[in-house]
Scaffold this active site. Structure first.
Site, mmCIF file in Angstrom:
data_model
loop_
_atom_site.group_PDB
_atom_site.id
_atom_site.type_symbol
_atom_site.label_atom_id
_atom_site.label_comp_id
_atom_site.label_asym_id
_atom_site.label_seq_id
_atom_site.Cartn_x
_atom_site.Cartn_y
_atom_site.Cartn_z
ATOM 1 N N GLN A 151 35.924 35.141 46.093
ATOM 2 C CA GLN A 151 36.079 36.510 46.886
ATOM 3 C C GLN A 151 34.835 36.655 47.760
ATOM 4 O OE1 GLN A 151 37.174 39.242 43.894
ATOM 5 N NE2 GLN A 151 39.049 39.218 44.547
ATOM 6 N N VAL A 183 32.622 42.101 43.740
ATOM 7 C CA VAL A 183 33.888 41.291 43.673
ATOM 8 C C VAL A 183 34.150 40.605 42.438
ATOM 9 C CG1 VAL A 183 34.159 40.795 46.295
ATOM 10 C CG2 VAL A 183 32.774 39.311 44.752
ATOM 11 N N SER A 184 35.364 40.460 42.102
ATOM 12 C CA SER A 184 35.516 39.884 40.964
ATOM 13 C C SER A 184 35.342 38.592 40.704
ATOM 14 C CB SER A 184 37.160 40.304 40.490
ATOM 15 O OG SER A 184 37.360 41.547 40.524
ATOM 16 N N THR A 185 35.477 37.675 41.629
ATOM 17 C CA THR A 185 35.329 36.116 41.327
ATOM 18 C C THR A 185 34.402 35.629 42.612
ATOM 19 O OG1 THR A 185 37.026 35.619 42.890
ATOM 20 C CG2 THR A 185 37.303 36.063 40.609
#
Length: 184
Positions: free
Chosen positions: A13, A8-10
Site C-alpha cells: 500500500q 498503511v497496513s502493508t
C-alpha cells in the site's frame, strides 16, 4: 504546530494519499511521521516518534481515525494522553477536532462507529470462511505434489545414484519442494 501521522497496513500500500492530505491540511512534510504496520500491531515506531515530538499546543493530525488506534480503547487512550499533555487531535476524513467540545463528543461517536465497522468486516469474513469450510472447501495453497508424485519422488531418492537436481528436473519441481515433500 500541526504534526502529521500516516499509516498503511502493508508495504504494497502507498502512504502518498495520506501524506498529501496531511500536507494540504497544513502539516509540514518534515513533521509527518509514518508507519507500515497492521493496525493491530502494538509496535509502531512512527507513532511513537510523533507522540514524543508533540508538545503542548501542538495538534496531531491523521487522515482517518482508524489510522491512529488499534481499537476504540486504544484510540481513546492515545487521544486522552494527548489531551492530558495539552495536545489537540484532528482527523481529516471525519472533520474532527478535539480542541473543541463538539469535536470531543464527535470523536467518541466516530471512534465507536469505526470499531463497529471493523468488527462487521471481521464477522463477515469469518462467516464466509465457515460457509466455505461447511461446503468442503479448504483455505490456503494447493499442495505442490500429489501423493503419487511424492511416492515416485521417494522411489527416485532411494536410488542413491540419482542427484537431487536430477530428481527435481524429472518431477519438474524446485529443490525447496523436494526437501518439503520428499526428503524427510
Amino acid at each position: 504546530m500541526l504534526i502529521g501521522y500516516a499509516r498503511v497496513s502493508t508495504p504494497a500500500q502507498s502512504l502518498d494519499l495520506q501524506v498529501d492530505a496531511l500536507v494540504q491540511a497544513g502539516c509540514d512534510k518534515k513533521k509527518i511521521f509514518t508507519d507500515i504496520a497492521s493496525g493491530s500491531k502494538t509496535a509502531r515506531p512512527g507513532l511513537d516518534k510523533a507522540l514524543d515530538y508533540a508538545r503542548e499546543g501542538d495538534i496531531l493530525v491523521v487522515w482517518k481515525l482508524d489510522r491512529l488506534g488499534r481499537s476504540l480503547g486504544h484510540l481513546i487512550e492515545v487521544v486522552k494522553g494527548l489531551s492530558d499533555r495539552g495536545i489537540g487531535f484532528k482527523s481529516i476524513q471525519e472533520s474532527l477536532d478535539t480542541t473543541t467540545s463538539g469535536g470531543r463528543l464527535i470523536f467518541h461517536v466516530f471512534g465507536a462507529i469505526a470499531e463497529f465497522e471493523r468488527d462487521l468486516i471481521r464477522e463477515r469474513t469469518n462467516a464466509g470462511l465457515e460457509a466455505a469450510r461447511a461446503r468442503g472447501k479448504k483455505g490456503g495453497r494447493k499442495r505442490a505434489l500429489t501423493d503419487k508424485q511424492i511416492s515416485i519422488g521417494k522411489s527416485l531418492a532411494a536410488d542413491k545414484s540419482r542427484s537431487i537436481s536430477d530428481i527435481c528436473q524429472t518431477l519438474k519441481i524446485s529443490p525447496a519442494t523436494y526437501y518439503r515433500y520428499i526428503h524427510q
